[in-house]
Motif scaffolding. Structure first.
Motif, PDB file in Angstrom:
ATOM      1  N   CYS A  41      97.224  21.900 -52.257  1.00  0.00           N
ATOM      2  CA  CYS A  41      97.435  21.856 -53.705  1.00  0.00           C
ATOM      3  C   CYS A  41      96.449  21.105 -54.374  1.00  0.00           C
ATOM      4  O   CYS A  41      95.851  20.008 -53.967  1.00  0.00           O
ATOM      5  CB  CYS A  41      98.908  21.119 -53.616  1.00  0.00           C
ATOM      6  N   PRO A  42      96.024  21.822 -55.442  1.00  0.00           N
ATOM      7  CA  PRO A  42      94.987  21.293 -56.173  1.00  0.00           C
ATOM      8  C   PRO A  42      95.446  20.032 -57.194  1.00  0.00           C
ATOM      9  O   PRO A  42      94.677  19.114 -57.579  1.00  0.00           O
ATOM     10  CB  PRO A  42      94.576  22.308 -57.265  1.00  0.00           C
ATOM     11  N   ARG A  43      96.919  19.731 -57.237  1.00  0.00           N
ATOM     12  CA  ARG A  43      97.149  18.864 -57.976  1.00  0.00           C
ATOM     13  C   ARG A  43      97.535  17.382 -56.991  1.00  0.00           C
ATOM     14  O   ARG A  43      96.984  16.353 -57.278  1.00  0.00           O
ATOM     15  CB  ARG A  43      98.621  18.905 -58.738  1.00  0.00           C
TER      16      ARG A  43
ATOM     17  N   VAL B 223     103.073  23.948 -55.241  1.00  0.00           N
ATOM     18  CA  VAL B 223     103.003  24.913 -54.318  1.00  0.00           C
ATOM     19  C   VAL B 223     104.153  25.050 -53.586  1.00  0.00           C
ATOM     20  O   VAL B 223     104.724  23.968 -53.081  1.00  0.00           O
ATOM     21  CB  VAL B 223     101.811  24.773 -53.544  1.00  0.00           C
TER      22      VAL B 223
ATOM     23  N   ASP C  95     103.673  30.481 -53.064  1.00  0.00           N
ATOM     24  CA  ASP C  95     103.918  30.427 -54.588  1.00  0.00           C
ATOM     25  C   ASP C  95     103.184  29.537 -55.158  1.00  0.00           C
ATOM     26  O   ASP C  95     103.529  28.172 -54.733  1.00  0.00           O
ATOM     27  CB  ASP C  95     105.349  30.433 -54.836  1.00  0.00           C
ATOM     28  N   GLY C  96     102.283  29.672 -55.952  1.00  0.00           N
ATOM     29  CA  GLY C  96     101.401  28.509 -56.511  1.00  0.00           C
ATOM     30  C   GLY C  96     100.017  28.900 -56.248  1.00  0.00           C
ATOM     31  O   GLY C  96      99.774  29.208 -55.222  1.00  0.00           O
ATOM     32  N   GLU C  97      99.202  28.222 -56.856  1.00  0.00           N
ATOM     33  CA  GLU C  97      97.682  28.416 -56.756  1.00  0.00           C
ATOM     34  C   GLU C  97      97.252  27.487 -55.737  1.00  0.00           C
ATOM     35  O   GLU C  97      97.643  26.281 -55.918  1.00  0.00           O
ATOM     36  CB  GLU C  97      97.061  28.393 -58.078  1.00  0.00           C
ATOM     37  N   THR C  98      96.409  27.600 -54.774  1.00  0.00           N
ATOM     38  CA  THR C  98      95.919  26.607 -53.648  1.00  0.00           C
ATOM     39  C   THR C  98      94.482  26.503 -53.996  1.00  0.00           C
ATOM     40  O   THR C  98      93.766  27.599 -54.391  1.00  0.00           O
ATOM     41  CB  THR C  98      96.535  26.817 -52.292  1.00  0.00           C
ATOM     42  N   GLN C  99      93.882  25.487 -53.429  1.00  0.00           N
ATOM     43  CA  GLN C  99      92.417  25.326 -53.064  1.00  0.00           C
ATOM     44  C   GLN C  99      92.085  25.615 -51.805  1.00  0.00           C
ATOM     45  O   GLN C  99      92.836  25.180 -50.886  1.00  0.00           O
ATOM     46  CB  GLN C  99      91.885  24.336 -54.044  1.00  0.00           C
TER      47      GLN C  99
ATOM     48  N   THR D 201      98.770  22.805 -47.223  1.00  0.00           N
ATOM     49  CA  THR D 201      99.906  23.725 -47.490  1.00  0.00           C
ATOM     50  C   THR D 201      99.960  24.720 -46.062  1.00  0.00           C
ATOM     51  O   THR D 201     100.712  24.997 -45.408  1.00  0.00           O
ATOM     52  CB  THR D 201     100.057  24.405 -48.551  1.00  0.00           C
TER      53      THR D 201
ATOM     54  N   ARG E 196      94.110  25.482 -46.720  1.00  0.00           N
ATOM     55  CA  ARG E 196      94.606  25.488 -48.275  1.00  0.00           C
ATOM     56  C   ARG E 196      95.449  24.402 -48.614  1.00  0.00           C
ATOM     57  O   ARG E 196      96.122  23.736 -47.892  1.00  0.00           O
ATOM     58  CB  ARG E 196      95.275  26.998 -48.475  1.00  0.00           C
TER      59      ARG E 196
END
Length: 140
Positions: free
Chosen positions: A68-70, A10, A47-51, A75, A66
Protein backbone atom coordinates in the motif's frame (compact mmCIF):
# COMPACT_ATOMS: atom_id res chain seq x y z
CA UNK A 1 -12.44 -13.95 2.45
CA UNK A 2 -11.74 -10.22 2.40
CA UNK A 3 -8.82 -8.39 3.99
CA UNK A 4 -7.44 -4.87 3.94
CA UNK A 5 -4.14 -3.16 4.51
CA UNK A 6 -3.85 -1.14 7.73
CA UNK A 7 -5.34 2.07 6.32
CA UNK A 8 -7.97 0.33 4.17
CA UNK A 9 -6.81 1.74 0.83
CA UNK A 10 -6.05 -1.74 -0.56
CA UNK A 11 -8.25 -4.80 -0.14
CA UNK A 12 -7.78 -8.38 -1.25
CA UNK A 13 -10.63 -10.81 -1.84
CA UNK A 14 -10.09 -14.57 -2.06
CA UNK A 15 -12.63 -17.23 -2.95
CA UNK A 16 -11.06 -19.71 -0.56
CA UNK A 17 -8.31 -20.02 2.04
CA UNK A 18 -4.86 -21.21 0.92
CA UNK A 19 -3.88 -24.87 1.03
CA UNK A 20 -0.97 -23.87 3.28
CA UNK A 21 0.93 -20.78 4.41
CA UNK A 22 4.67 -20.36 3.92
CA UNK A 23 6.64 -18.50 6.58
CA UNK A 24 9.88 -17.75 4.75
CA UNK A 25 12.93 -16.24 6.43
CA UNK A 26 14.75 -14.93 3.34
CA UNK A 27 15.75 -11.30 3.81
CA UNK A 28 12.89 -9.98 1.66
CA UNK A 29 10.09 -12.03 3.24
CA UNK A 30 11.41 -11.50 6.76
CA UNK A 31 11.60 -7.73 6.39
CA UNK A 32 8.33 -7.35 4.47
CA UNK A 33 6.39 -9.37 7.04
CA UNK A 34 4.89 -11.80 4.56
CA UNK A 35 3.15 -15.04 5.45
CA UNK A 36 2.39 -16.36 2.00
CA UNK A 37 -0.64 -18.18 0.68
CA UNK A 38 -0.44 -19.13 -3.00
CA UNK A 39 -3.24 -18.74 -5.53
CA UNK A 40 -3.96 -18.74 -9.23
CA UNK A 41 -4.20 -15.08 -10.33
CA UNK A 42 -7.88 -15.52 -11.27
CA UNK A 43 -8.69 -16.32 -7.63
CA UNK A 44 -7.21 -13.08 -6.26
CA UNK A 45 -9.00 -9.74 -6.53
CA UNK A 46 -6.93 -6.72 -5.51
CA UNK A 47 -8.88 -3.49 -5.10
CA UNK A 48 -6.88 -0.29 -4.78
CA UNK A 49 -3.58 0.84 -6.21
CA UNK A 50 -0.37 -0.72 -4.96
CA UNK A 51 3.30 0.04 -5.45
CA UNK A 52 6.02 -2.49 -6.11
CA UNK A 53 9.52 -3.37 -4.99
CA UNK A 54 11.96 -5.85 -6.53
CA UNK A 55 14.92 -6.92 -4.48
CA UNK A 56 18.18 -5.38 -5.70
CA UNK A 57 20.47 -8.15 -4.44
CA UNK A 58 19.39 -10.58 -7.23
CA UNK A 59 20.10 -9.89 -10.89
CA UNK A 60 16.79 -11.54 -11.88
CA UNK A 61 14.40 -11.40 -8.92
CA UNK A 62 11.50 -13.84 -9.18
CA UNK A 63 8.87 -11.76 -7.43
CA UNK A 64 7.79 -8.17 -7.02
CA UNK A 65 6.41 -7.36 -3.59
CA UNK A 66 3.31 -5.16 -3.75
CA UNK A 67 2.36 -2.80 -0.92
CA UNK A 68 0.00 0.00 0.00
CA UNK A 69 1.44 3.41 -0.95
CA UNK A 70 -0.24 5.07 2.06
CA UNK A 71 0.44 2.76 5.03
CA UNK A 72 3.24 0.62 3.54
CA UNK A 73 1.70 -2.75 4.41
CA UNK A 74 2.79 -5.65 2.17
CA UNK A 75 -0.30 -7.03 0.46
CA UNK A 76 0.89 -9.59 -2.09
CA UNK A 77 3.53 -10.46 -4.63
CA UNK A 78 3.46 -11.11 -8.35
CA UNK A 79 5.97 -12.93 -10.53
CA UNK A 80 8.40 -10.79 -12.50
CA UNK A 81 8.72 -10.98 -16.27
CA UNK A 82 12.05 -12.82 -15.84
CA UNK A 83 10.41 -15.48 -13.66
CA UNK A 84 7.59 -16.01 -16.15
CA UNK A 85 10.04 -16.22 -19.08
CA UNK A 86 12.12 -18.75 -17.12
CA UNK A 87 9.02 -20.91 -16.65
CA UNK A 88 8.53 -20.36 -12.91
CA UNK A 89 5.01 -21.63 -12.14
CA UNK A 90 4.08 -20.77 -15.74
CA UNK A 91 3.14 -17.32 -14.47
CA UNK A 92 0.15 -18.83 -12.71
CA UNK A 93 0.76 -17.90 -9.08
CA UNK A 94 0.27 -14.91 -6.82
CA UNK A 95 1.47 -14.84 -3.22
CA UNK A 96 -0.99 -13.19 -0.81
CA UNK A 97 0.12 -11.94 2.60
CA UNK A 98 -2.16 -13.96 4.86
CA UNK A 99 -1.29 -11.71 7.81
CA UNK A 100 -3.85 -9.29 6.38
CA UNK A 101 -6.66 -11.69 7.28
CA UNK A 102 -8.19 -12.24 10.69
CA UNK A 103 -6.40 -15.08 12.49
CA UNK A 104 -9.75 -16.77 13.13
CA UNK A 105 -10.16 -17.20 9.34
CA UNK A 106 -6.89 -19.13 9.16
CA UNK A 107 -7.24 -21.54 12.08
CA UNK A 108 -6.11 -25.06 11.24
CA UNK A 109 -4.38 -24.18 7.96
CA UNK A 110 -1.02 -25.87 7.56
CA UNK A 111 1.92 -23.51 8.11
CA UNK A 112 5.40 -24.28 6.82
CA UNK A 113 8.62 -22.68 8.02
CA UNK A 114 10.72 -22.30 4.87
CA UNK A 115 14.48 -21.91 5.25
CA UNK A 116 14.62 -19.13 2.66
CA UNK A 117 17.80 -17.63 4.07
CA UNK A 118 19.77 -20.68 2.89
CA UNK A 119 17.72 -21.60 -0.18
CA UNK A 120 19.32 -20.92 -3.58
CA UNK A 121 16.24 -21.83 -5.62
CA UNK A 122 18.10 -24.63 -7.39
CA UNK A 123 16.66 -27.48 -5.33
CA UNK A 124 13.73 -28.22 -3.03
CA UNK A 125 13.59 -25.78 -0.16
CA UNK A 126 14.37 -27.02 3.34
CA UNK A 127 12.19 -26.27 6.33
CA UNK A 128 13.18 -25.33 9.87
CA UNK A 129 10.73 -27.77 11.45
CA UNK A 130 7.82 -29.99 10.46
CA UNK A 131 4.65 -28.21 9.33
CA UNK A 132 2.29 -27.00 12.02
CA UNK A 133 -1.22 -25.59 12.12
CA UNK A 134 -2.17 -21.94 12.44
CA UNK A 135 -3.62 -21.35 15.89
CA UNK A 136 -2.22 -24.54 17.36
CA UNK A 137 1.52 -24.69 16.63
CA UNK A 138 2.08 -21.44 14.76
CA UNK A 139 0.64 -18.00 15.34
CA UNK A 140 0.67 -15.34 12.63
Amino acid sequence: MIAQCHCGLVSITLDRPPEYINLCDCSLCLKSGGAWGYFEPSLVAVDGETQGYRRADYSEPAVEIRFCPRCGVTTHWILTEDAVQNGLANGEVVGVNMRLFEPSELLGIEARTLDGRNWTGESEAAHHRPPGQVGRDIFL
